[in-house]
Design a protein around this motif. Structure first.
Motif, PDB file in Angstrom:
ATOM      1  N   GLY A  89     -42.867 -16.788   3.977  1.00 45.52           N
ATOM      2  CA  GLY A  89     -43.748 -17.096   2.850  1.00 45.52           C
ATOM      3  C   GLY A  89     -44.419 -15.845   2.314  1.00 45.52           C
ATOM      4  O   GLY A  89     -44.559 -15.675   1.098  1.00 45.52           O
ATOM      5  N   THR A  90     -44.820 -14.943   3.208  1.00 43.95           N
ATOM      6  CA  THR A  90     -45.429 -13.676   2.786  1.00 43.95           C
ATOM      7  C   THR A  90     -44.432 -12.854   1.982  1.00 43.95           C
ATOM      8  O   THR A  90     -44.778 -12.287   0.937  1.00 43.95           O
ATOM      9  CB  THR A  90     -45.912 -12.890   4.028  1.00 43.95           C
ATOM     10  OG1 THR A  90     -46.825 -13.700   4.760  1.00 43.95           O
ATOM     11  CG2 THR A  90     -46.588 -11.592   3.617  1.00 43.95           C
ATOM     12  N   GLU A  96     -42.276 -12.437  -5.504  1.00 41.85           N
ATOM     13  CA  GLU A  96     -42.674 -13.125  -6.727  1.00 41.85           C
ATOM     14  C   GLU A  96     -43.663 -12.306  -7.556  1.00 41.85           C
ATOM     15  O   GLU A  96     -43.661 -12.366  -8.777  1.00 41.85           O
ATOM     16  CB  GLU A  96     -43.297 -14.464  -6.335  1.00 41.85           C
ATOM     17  CG  GLU A  96     -43.410 -15.467  -7.441  1.00 41.85           C
ATOM     18  CD  GLU A  96     -43.890 -16.795  -6.870  1.00 41.85           C
ATOM     19  OE1 GLU A  96     -45.094 -17.083  -7.021  1.00 41.85           O
ATOM     20  OE2 GLU A  96     -43.071 -17.520  -6.273  1.00 41.85           O
ATOM     21  N   ASN A  97     -44.509 -11.527  -6.882  1.00 39.89           N
ATOM     22  CA  ASN A  97     -45.591 -10.838  -7.580  1.00 39.89           C
ATOM     23  C   ASN A  97     -45.384  -9.347  -7.771  1.00 39.89           C
ATOM     24  O   ASN A  97     -46.155  -8.720  -8.498  1.00 39.89           O
ATOM     25  CB  ASN A  97     -46.909 -11.070  -6.832  1.00 39.89           C
ATOM     26  CG  ASN A  97     -47.351 -12.511  -6.971  1.00 39.89           C
ATOM     27  OD1 ASN A  97     -47.746 -12.941  -8.035  1.00 39.89           O
ATOM     28  ND2 ASN A  97     -47.233 -13.275  -5.893  1.00 39.89           N
ATOM     29  N   CYS A  98     -44.380  -8.779  -7.154  1.00 39.00           N
ATOM     30  CA  CYS A  98     -44.131  -7.352  -7.296  1.00 39.00           C
ATOM     31  C   CYS A  98     -43.128  -7.137  -8.423  1.00 39.00           C
ATOM     32  O   CYS A  98     -42.070  -7.752  -8.438  1.00 39.00           O
ATOM     33  CB  CYS A  98     -43.603  -6.775  -5.984  1.00 39.00           C
ATOM     34  SG  CYS A  98     -43.566  -4.985  -5.970  1.00 39.00           S
ATOM     35  N   ASN A 114     -48.788 -13.248  16.606  1.00 36.52           N
ATOM     36  CA  ASN A 114     -47.442 -13.774  16.371  1.00 36.52           C
ATOM     37  C   ASN A 114     -47.002 -13.625  14.924  1.00 36.52           C
ATOM     38  O   ASN A 114     -45.883 -13.185  14.651  1.00 36.52           O
ATOM     39  CB  ASN A 114     -47.375 -15.245  16.794  1.00 36.52           C
ATOM     40  CG  ASN A 114     -47.526 -15.409  18.289  1.00 36.52           C
ATOM     41  OD1 ASN A 114     -46.797 -14.809  19.055  1.00 36.52           O
ATOM     42  ND2 ASN A 114     -48.487 -16.205  18.707  1.00 36.52           N
ATOM     43  N   CYS A 115     -47.868 -13.989  13.987  1.00 38.39           N
ATOM     44  CA  CYS A 115     -47.514 -13.883  12.560  1.00 38.39           C
ATOM     45  C   CYS A 115     -47.425 -12.421  12.130  1.00 38.39           C
ATOM     46  O   CYS A 115     -46.483 -12.029  11.431  1.00 38.39           O
ATOM     47  CB  CYS A 115     -48.525 -14.634  11.699  1.00 38.39           C
ATOM     48  SG  CYS A 115     -48.464 -16.426  11.919  1.00 38.39           S
ATOM     49  N   GLY A 116     -48.389 -11.600  12.533  1.00 39.85           N
ATOM     50  CA  GLY A 116     -48.377 -10.187  12.166  1.00 39.85           C
ATOM     51  C   GLY A 116     -47.121  -9.479  12.635  1.00 39.85           C
ATOM     52  O   GLY A 116     -46.523  -8.693  11.896  1.00 39.85           O
ATOM     53  N   ILE A 122     -40.013  -8.405   9.429  1.00 39.43           N
ATOM     54  CA  ILE A 122     -39.273  -8.764   8.210  1.00 39.43           C
ATOM     55  C   ILE A 122     -39.358  -7.656   7.164  1.00 39.43           C
ATOM     56  O   ILE A 122     -38.356  -7.281   6.554  1.00 39.43           O
ATOM     57  CB  ILE A 122     -39.770 -10.118   7.652  1.00 39.43           C
ATOM     58  CG1 ILE A 122     -39.176 -11.259   8.473  1.00 39.43           C
ATOM     59  CG2 ILE A 122     -39.424 -10.288   6.173  1.00 39.43           C
ATOM     60  CD1 ILE A 122     -39.530 -12.642   8.013  1.00 39.43           C
ATOM     61  N   PHE A 123     -40.551  -7.107   6.958  1.00 41.22           N
ATOM     62  CA  PHE A 123     -40.692  -6.063   5.945  1.00 41.22           C
ATOM     63  C   PHE A 123     -40.015  -4.759   6.370  1.00 41.22           C
ATOM     64  O   PHE A 123     -39.452  -4.051   5.542  1.00 41.22           O
ATOM     65  CB  PHE A 123     -42.165  -5.851   5.591  1.00 41.22           C
ATOM     66  CG  PHE A 123     -42.670  -6.853   4.597  1.00 41.22           C
ATOM     67  CD1 PHE A 123     -42.517  -6.654   3.239  1.00 41.22           C
ATOM     68  CD2 PHE A 123     -43.283  -8.021   5.021  1.00 41.22           C
ATOM     69  CE1 PHE A 123     -42.962  -7.589   2.312  1.00 41.22           C
ATOM     70  CE2 PHE A 123     -43.733  -8.967   4.112  1.00 41.22           C
ATOM     71  CZ  PHE A 123     -43.572  -8.757   2.749  1.00 41.22           C
ATOM     72  N   LYS A 124     -40.029  -4.450   7.654  1.00 43.69           N
ATOM     73  CA  LYS A 124     -39.324  -3.257   8.133  1.00 43.69           C
ATOM     74  C   LYS A 124     -37.821  -3.408   7.903  1.00 43.69           C
ATOM     75  O   LYS A 124     -37.142  -2.446   7.525  1.00 43.69           O
ATOM     76  CB  LYS A 124     -39.617  -3.019   9.612  1.00 43.69           C
ATOM     77  CG  LYS A 124     -38.951  -1.766  10.157  1.00 43.69           C
ATOM     78  CD  LYS A 124     -39.281  -1.548  11.620  1.00 43.69           C
ATOM     79  CE  LYS A 124     -38.632  -0.272  12.135  1.00 43.69           C
ATOM     80  NZ  LYS A 124     -38.957  -0.045  13.547  1.00 43.69           N
ATOM     81  N   ASN A 125     -37.301  -4.612   8.118  1.00 39.44           N
ATOM     82  CA  ASN A 125     -35.869  -4.856   7.956  1.00 39.44           C
ATOM     83  C   ASN A 125     -35.388  -4.721   6.522  1.00 39.44           C
ATOM     84  O   ASN A 125     -34.179  -4.608   6.296  1.00 39.44           O
ATOM     85  CB  ASN A 125     -35.487  -6.230   8.508  1.00 39.44           C
ATOM     86  CG  ASN A 125     -35.467  -6.262  10.016  1.00 39.44           C
ATOM     87  OD1 ASN A 125     -35.401  -5.223  10.671  1.00 39.44           O
ATOM     88  ND2 ASN A 125     -35.536  -7.448  10.587  1.00 39.44           N
TER      89      ASN A 125
END
Length: 161
Positions: A89-90, A96-98, A114-116, A122-125
Motif C-alpha cells: 500500500g505504501t 500514485e503521487n510521485c 515488521n512493517c518498516g 520493497i523500496f530497496k528492491n
C-alpha cells in the motif's frame, strides 16, 4: 486453537479501516451473519489497538491483542501478511503521487518493526535509496546489517527525503 464457529452465530465487526471492511465482506461472502448492532451479536471482531470497553461485556471478542477477555487473531502469518500489505500500500501511494520515476528516489522510513522492515525491503528492491530511523541502538545496528542507511536524528533531517 479456535474451534469451528457455527454458521448461525452472529458477528459484529468494529469499524476501523479497509482491513475491517474486508473482514466484514469475507464473513458475509462465506455465509456468516454480520450485524451492525453489538446487542444482536455473539462475537465481536476489533481492529488493532482498540481498547476493550464495557459495551463488549458478555461477548466473545477477537482482537489483535490478547487479554483475559479476548481471543487474539495475531499469528506470525497474520503479522507477516499485514506487513506485506502495508508495504504494498505504501508503494502504491508513492507511485500514485510521485510524478517521476521512483528509481533512485530517497526514501525515509520511520521505524523498523515488521512493517518498516518490509517497506525498506520493497523500496530497496526497486532501486530506491532507503534510510530508516529507529530510537534504539540495537535496532539501528540491525538496520545497518540489513543493508540500509540509518537516520540518526530526525529533527531537521526529513527535508532531505
Amino acid at each position: 486453537m479456535i474451534e469451528a464457529i457455527s454458521m448461525d452465530k452472529v458477528f459484529y465487526v468494529e469499524n476501523g479501516d479497509l482491513r475491517m471492511d474486508y473482514c466484514r465482506r469475507y464473513l458475509i461472502d462465506n455465509g456468516y451473519n454480520v450485524t451492525d448492532s453489538i446487542d444482536k451479536c455473539d462475537f465481536v471482531i476489533l481492529p488493532f489497538n482498540v481498547k476493550i470497553f464495557d459495551k463488549y461485556n458478555g461477548k466473545t471478542v477477537f482482537s489483535y491483542n490478547k487479554t483475559e477477555n479476548t481471543i487474539s487473531y495475531c499469528t506470525d502469518e497474520f503479522v507477516k501478511g499485514n506487513s506485506v500489505l502495508t508495504a504494498q500500500g505504501t508503494l502504491a501511494v508513492t507511485l500514485e503521487n510521485c510524478k517521476r520515476n521512483i528509481g533512485n528516489l530517497k526514501i525515509a522510513v520511520l521505524g523498523y518493526g515488521n512493517c518498516g522492515k518490509e517497506i525498506c525491503r520493497i523500496f530497496k528492491n526497486i532501486s530506491c535509496n532507503v534510510s530508516c530511523f529507529a530510537r534504539r541502538k540495537e535496532v539501528r545496528r540491525q538496520i545497518c546489517s540489513d543493508g540500509f542507511s540509518v537516520i540518526d536524528d530526525i529533527n531537521g533531517n526529513l527535508c532531505d527525503y
